[in-house]
Design a protein around this motif. Sequence first.
Motif, PDB file in Angstrom:
ATOM      1  N   TRP A   1       0.815  -1.219   0.000  1.00  0.00           N
ATOM      2  CA  TRP A   1       0.000   0.000   0.000  1.00  0.00           C
ATOM      3  C   TRP A   1       0.848   1.269   0.000  1.00  0.00           C
ATOM      4  CZ3 TRP A   1      -0.095  -3.745   3.759  1.00  0.00           C
ATOM      5  CH2 TRP A   1       0.483  -3.423   5.013  1.00  0.00           C
TER       6      TRP A   1
ATOM      7  N   MET B   1     -19.061  -3.162  -4.521  1.00  0.00           N
ATOM      8  CA  MET B   1     -18.990  -1.763  -4.941  1.00  0.00           C
ATOM      9  C   MET B   1     -19.374  -1.649  -6.408  1.00  0.00           C
ATOM     10  SD  MET B   1     -15.364  -0.558  -3.350  1.00  0.00           S
ATOM     11  CE  MET B   1     -14.843  -1.140  -1.742  1.00  0.00           C
TER      12      MET B   1
ATOM     13  N   PHE C   1     -11.729   3.607  -5.650  1.00  0.00           N
ATOM     14  CA  PHE C   1     -11.244   3.088  -4.361  1.00  0.00           C
ATOM     15  C   PHE C   1      -9.798   3.510  -4.060  1.00  0.00           C
ATOM     16  CE2 PHE C   1      -9.272  -0.159  -1.675  1.00  0.00           C
ATOM     17  CZ  PHE C   1     -10.179  -0.236  -0.638  1.00  0.00           C
ATOM     18  N   GLY C   2      -8.911   3.315  -5.030  1.00  0.00           N
ATOM     19  CA  GLY C   2      -7.504   3.658  -4.819  1.00  0.00           C
ATOM     20  C   GLY C   2      -7.322   5.145  -4.564  1.00  0.00           C
TER      21      GLY C   2
ATOM     22  N   GLU D   1      -9.530   7.134  -3.252  1.00  0.00           N
ATOM     23  CA  GLU D   1     -10.036   7.403  -1.918  1.00  0.00           C
ATOM     24  C   GLU D   1      -8.966   7.067  -0.878  1.00  0.00           C
ATOM     25  OE1 GLU D   1     -13.634   5.271  -1.073  1.00  0.00           O
ATOM     26  OE2 GLU D   1     -13.481   5.758   1.060  1.00  0.00           O
ATOM     27  N   MET D   2      -8.306   5.918  -1.072  1.00  0.00           N
ATOM     28  CA  MET D   2      -7.278   5.497  -0.123  1.00  0.00           C
ATOM     29  C   MET D   2      -6.059   6.423  -0.166  1.00  0.00           C
ATOM     30  SD  MET D   2      -8.501   2.972   1.506  1.00  0.00           S
ATOM     31  CE  MET D   2     -10.258   3.144   1.287  1.00  0.00           C
ATOM     32  N   GLN D   3      -5.843   7.031  -1.350  1.00  0.00           N
ATOM     33  CA  GLN D   3      -4.737   7.981  -1.476  1.00  0.00           C
ATOM     34  C   GLN D   3      -5.091   9.323  -0.850  1.00  0.00           C
ATOM     35  OE1 GLN D   3      -4.071   7.917  -5.761  1.00  0.00           O
ATOM     36  NE2 GLN D   3      -2.014   7.105  -5.433  1.00  0.00           N
TER      37      GLN D   3
ATOM     38  N   ARG E   1      -9.231   0.704 -12.843  1.00  0.00           N
ATOM     39  CA  ARG E   1      -9.003   0.827 -11.403  1.00  0.00           C
ATOM     40  C   ARG E   1      -7.512   0.995 -11.103  1.00  0.00           C
ATOM     41  NH1 ARG E   1     -10.629  -4.049  -7.353  1.00  0.00           N
ATOM     42  NH2 ARG E   1      -8.836  -4.984  -8.382  1.00  0.00           N
ATOM     43  N   ALA E   2      -6.690   0.243 -11.847  1.00  0.00           N
ATOM     44  CA  ALA E   2      -5.248   0.328 -11.609  1.00  0.00           C
ATOM     45  C   ALA E   2      -4.651   1.598 -12.216  1.00  0.00           C
ATOM     46  CB  ALA E   2      -4.553  -0.909 -12.173  1.00  0.00           C
TER      47      ALA E   2
ATOM     48  N   VAL F   1      -5.132   5.536 -10.377  1.00  0.00           N
ATOM     49  CA  VAL F   1      -4.233   6.056  -9.347  1.00  0.00           C
ATOM     50  C   VAL F   1      -2.879   6.472  -9.921  1.00  0.00           C
ATOM     51  CG1 VAL F   1      -5.284   4.893  -7.383  1.00  0.00           C
ATOM     52  CG2 VAL F   1      -3.644   3.665  -8.790  1.00  0.00           C
TER      53      VAL F   1
END
Lengths: 352, 259
Positions: A77, A94, A102-103, A105-107, A150-151, A154
């Motif tokens: 991560w 989701m 998602f990524g 958001e996590m960033q 998705r990949a 980010v």
Amino acid sequence: MGAITIRDVTRRFAGEGQAVLALDGVSLDIDEGAFFTLLGPSGCGKTTLLRIIAGFERPDRGAVRLDGADLVDLPPWRRPVNTVFQSYALFPHMSVLGNVAFGLEMQGVAAALRGERAREALRLVRLEDLAGRRPAQLSGGQQQRVALARALAVRPKVLLLDEPLSALDLKLRKEMQLELKRLKAATGITFVFVTHDQEEALTMSDRIAVMEGGHVLQVGSPREIYEEPAHRFVAGFIGETNFLEGEVAGEGVVRLKGGGRIAAAGLPASGSVTLAVRPERVALVAAEGAQLRGRVLQVVYIGTDSTVMLDTGTDEPFTVRVQNREGGWQPPSPGSTVGVAVPADAARVVAG
Amino acid sequence: MTDAHALVPRGLGPVAVLFFAFLYLPILILLVLSFNANEQATIWTGFSTAWYGRVLGNGDILKAAGNSLTVAASASLMGTALALLAALGLKGRSSRPLMALVSLPLLVPEIVTAVASLLLFVLIGLPLGLATVVLAHTVFCIPFAFLPIRARLQGMDPLLGDAAHDLYATPLRAFLRVTLPLLWPGILSGLMLAFIISLDDFVITYFVAGAGATTLPVYIFGMIRIGVTPEVNAVSAMMLVVSIAFVTLSWIVARRGSA
């Protein structure tokens, strides 16, 4: 941005009874912006190497560096590296948009910007209309594209792709191959692609590393890998190859085990050698005075070409590929004896 | 389909009717008689909902019902929490010996568990009361809650965790955003199952409940000793409805989650 250096990476797995050496001192340099493929049969260590770059596995020994910075102690991560999984691994609870965001958001990307960038990534894979769907409502090809979006959303420095096309049917796979090439060109990100499909590797890659038994056997451009295989395994795994065993009998000449003498380049001064000869690089000629002679076993018509299988006195039949041109050629009849012309640059010495 | 049919003797259809009669006839009779106007529980004289009124007006019954709900809610919540932690901790362990170890308490005769629980409480000097009932119930709630959570966890693609980590989620955030939402149907289903099992337990409760810790099943047992009245029928019918509601809910949640 996005250059990977792998040095002497070793990884053992506890197996039944004895440990399995998945990677044995692997070293590789992956240039930034390259489409780099790890090619090999299942169990060769290619996926383990990918998982080590992603951070899911830790090497027992060795270094993994991204743009000069050591990655080994960074958890996944905290690596600017993202993965497209073979089974896609989309979050089933989701929406498509939720998966892609998602990524971000996590960033910690702010909500407004997040939606915008997720939609941008979906636009890149041409799925913006399906943003509200659940993954289960999508076809395999669409799920594949969501996994890509998705990949990519980010903006990683390196994109890792673990046999992403293997679950798709042939037509869709060809489409996605082009799609991946387009995405690669559009983003400029380094792609590290894992596959066991040699044709896929040849079509898509800038460079290919051929792996077997935890070792990298050869690294090169698709043309180098195909035309100048350095290793018997490489020559056999990629495309069709005839192997000829023989002894060096003077300057540039090999006396073959099954009889006959052919010229080859890059020979050692003496000793036994293995030569790899591509079936399409040789020609059928008259038997008289030919370097290599064989009895015709079978002629198989396969559309653009025909393959002629010959018994040249060795265990394995020798294959010659002849293009079917308009006007045609008269295929030799089984049982007759023909000659084979092997140009010196068509016979390559391989190790192993 | 036809092949499977060929393996079964013909003419057994009517037996299935008997099968369902055996299963449901007693409950059906209980339900009908709970609406009986007659004082005598087994002699039908006319329709009445008076007994339900009597039940709802009986302070002792309401207190016992309150105890039952308190115990069931506490025990199922604690049991499910422990089961969840255990399931997470045991993830990836080999299944067979583990499942045997977890399921064994389900097979131990309840009377043995009851005596053992009582013995333990007496040994450590814990005064019998609602607390001991909750503790004893928590113990047998754990396996019931564990099984659906474990099943859910085993069915989960392990790559989803990798994918979350890959997308910059720390282990805690990956758990909260991916693992927990996907486990949720299993947790709810386990919770509701545990709740029902606790609500309806008699043997263990009877042993470890002190004075003032009477639950509804124990109270009904006490009523029966005086005689089967329509009031008993009415309480039982109400418990039945609550149980069926919970089991149905648990089933729906588990199904929706797997879809």
